[in-house]
Write a protein that holds these residues in place. Sequence first.
Motif, PDB file in Angstrom:
ATOM      1  N   GLU A 314       0.831  -1.205   0.000  1.00 53.82           N
ATOM      2  CA  GLU A 314       0.000   0.000   0.000  1.00 53.82           C
ATOM      3  C   GLU A 314       0.869   1.259   0.000  1.00 53.82           C
ATOM      4  N   ASP A 315       2.001   1.213   0.718  1.00 54.57           N
ATOM      5  CA  ASP A 315       2.925   2.352   0.690  1.00 54.57           C
ATOM      6  C   ASP A 315       3.478   2.571  -0.710  1.00 54.57           C
ATOM      7  N   LYS A 316       3.703   1.490  -1.446  1.00 56.44           N
ATOM      8  CA  LYS A 316       4.132   1.635  -2.836  1.00 56.44           C
ATOM      9  C   LYS A 316       3.104   2.450  -3.621  1.00 56.44           C
ATOM     10  N   GLY A 317       1.834   2.100  -3.428  1.00 57.63           N
ATOM     11  CA  GLY A 317       0.785   2.824  -4.129  1.00 57.63           C
ATOM     12  C   GLY A 317       0.712   4.276  -3.715  1.00 57.63           C
ATOM     13  N   ARG A 318       0.790   4.522  -2.395  1.00 59.93           N
ATOM     14  CA  ARG A 318       0.738   5.907  -1.911  1.00 59.93           C
ATOM     15  C   ARG A 318       1.896   6.727  -2.470  1.00 59.93           C
ATOM     16  N   GLU A 319       3.090   6.160  -2.391  1.00 59.13           N
ATOM     17  CA  GLU A 319       4.278   6.881  -2.847  1.00 59.13           C
ATOM     18  C   GLU A 319       4.200   7.156  -4.345  1.00 59.13           C
ATOM     19  N   ALA A 320       3.763   6.163  -5.112  1.00 61.47           N
ATOM     20  CA  ALA A 320       3.652   6.343  -6.557  1.00 61.47           C
ATOM     21  C   ALA A 320       2.645   7.436  -6.897  1.00 61.47           C
ATOM     22  N   ALA A 321       1.506   7.454  -6.208  1.00 64.24           N
ATOM     23  CA  ALA A 321       0.484   8.471  -6.473  1.00 64.24           C
ATOM     24  C   ALA A 321       0.990   9.868  -6.107  1.00 64.24           C
ATOM     25  N   ARG A 322       1.644   9.974  -4.959  1.00 67.02           N
ATOM     26  CA  ARG A 322       2.193  11.293  -4.565  1.00 67.02           C
ATOM     27  C   ARG A 322       3.209  11.786  -5.591  1.00 67.02           C
ATOM     28  N   MET A 323       4.079  10.896  -6.036  1.00 66.95           N
ATOM     29  CA  MET A 323       5.094  11.288  -7.009  1.00 66.95           C
ATOM     30  C   MET A 323       4.456  11.743  -8.311  1.00 66.95           C
ATOM     31  N   LEU A 324       3.416  11.033  -8.729  1.00 63.58           N
ATOM     32  CA  LEU A 324       2.745  11.407  -9.976  1.00 63.58           C
ATOM     33  C   LEU A 324       2.114  12.785  -9.860  1.00 63.58           C
ATOM     34  N   LEU A 325       1.471  13.053  -8.730  1.00 62.99           N
ATOM     35  CA  LEU A 325       0.762  14.319  -8.558  1.00 62.99           C
ATOM     36  C   LEU A 325       1.710  15.493  -8.345  1.00 62.99           C
ATOM     37  N   THR A 326       2.905  15.226  -7.815  1.00 58.43           N
ATOM     38  CA  THR A 326       3.856  16.319  -7.562  1.00 58.43           C
ATOM     39  C   THR A 326       4.891  16.462  -8.664  1.00 58.43           C
ATOM     40  N   GLY A 327       4.944  15.488  -9.568  1.00 56.88           N
ATOM     41  CA  GLY A 327       5.929  15.548 -10.640  1.00 56.88           C
ATOM     42  C   GLY A 327       7.312  15.083 -10.231  1.00 56.88           C
ATOM     43  N   ALA A 328       7.435  14.429  -9.071  1.00 54.37           N
ATOM     44  CA  ALA A 328       8.743  13.962  -8.614  1.00 54.37           C
ATOM     45  C   ALA A 328       9.260  12.857  -9.534  1.00 54.37           C
ATOM     46  N   ARG A 329      10.584  12.829  -9.698  1.00 54.16           N
ATOM     47  CA  ARG A 329      11.203  11.814 -10.558  1.00 54.16           C
ATOM     48  C   ARG A 329      12.286  11.036  -9.818  1.00 54.16           C
ATOM     49  N   ASP A 330      12.074  10.817  -8.533  1.00 48.40           N
ATOM     50  CA  ASP A 330      13.034  10.075  -7.726  1.00 48.40           C
ATOM     51  C   ASP A 330      12.866   8.576  -7.961  1.00 48.40           C
ATOM     52  N   HIS A 331      13.879   7.816  -7.533  1.00 42.86           N
ATOM     53  CA  HIS A 331      13.769   6.359  -7.499  1.00 42.86           C
ATOM     54  C   HIS A 331      13.749   5.960  -6.032  1.00 42.86           C
ATOM     55  N   VAL A 332      12.573   5.598  -5.534  1.00 44.96           N
ATOM     56  CA  VAL A 332      12.373   5.315  -4.113  1.00 44.96           C
ATOM     57  C   VAL A 332      12.425   3.805  -3.882  1.00 44.96           C
TER      58      VAL A 332
END
Length: 371
Positions: A314-332
Amino acid sequence: MRKARLKDVALLAGVSQGTVSNVFNRPELVREELRERVLAAAKKIGFRGPAPAGRVLRSGRSDLIAVVADASLHYIVNDPFAQKLISGIAEICDEAHIGLTIVSADAERRDGWSIETAIVDGFILFCISEENRLVELARRRGLPFVAVDSGDVPGAGAVDVDDRKAAAEAARHVVGLGHRRVGILSLEVDDGERTGFVDDARFAQIRFTTPRARLLGYRDVFEEAGIPPANVVAYECLNDAPSVAEAIDALFAPGAPHPTAILAMSDTMALAAYAALAHRGLSVPGDVSIVGFDDVAEAERAVPPLTTIRQPVEDKGREAARMLLTGARDHVILPTSLVVRASTAAPPPAVRAPDASAEAGSRVPEPARDA
């Protein structure tokens, strides 16, 4: 009859077209009495509001993101891992007041709602192959995307766990208990829906990053422990009960020493192995120990409760959604942990001594050390 238009509603209600547009798109800007008058006029002439596609074109946003997987819709909505991933994504979508849809990029789907045609603001991709077919399709759309379980993706965000390290921890657990003959239930290595032993030739064909990393992690530990490669057998499954039953039949075929432990690349396969082993009159963990991967809810409820690798799906999903909405391009890289329950124990006394001469047909392949 001519289809009712926005300007027809404006004329009947005695207001401007801009006011009608606001009633349907930004109703908070229009006082209640005027909204009711416009809606009554619209109902009278059968006007149901501006077309969604037109609204998207005017605003440049759909307020909708898509989860895209290289699998059928039926598989996506029924797979426990996918359910937990989507749950995490949905939580962030709720916070951001945007919608979520699911897109299948199954190679057999040539039309309809696809990654090429979906009206969305961005994509979360998972089940990625090494050729990154989904990545290329997303790039062609020119929309932002984040990849899950794909490794590093240039120019985009990515969320992973260290699958090689996690698999090594699972293997180290069974080795530490004294097991020296191990069967591996592998996830599919490509999208060919093939089942069968994973030998050196099949390993060379792996396109999906997750099974490759996990096979390498298992191999790291077995080499370190001095376990002969022939004592470890990998079988490719489709992450479902029928293919797991097929794998158990192959791993426990007459004429060769049988594994005393099974490492499954998903809890779904591990739990299916319970039933397949029981059908053969074998108990868990009395005859065979089993370790899963994911720690879905069913793992703890199983009888016996399943030892598994917990990953924060679930954290994978949360992190992926946050990154998409903020435009982040990190590798977490998110952490994993071994959860020891009652499905693992020392091997039966008669087989506890290492069997260096055992032959088991196919084995975990031995790729180059710098793989």
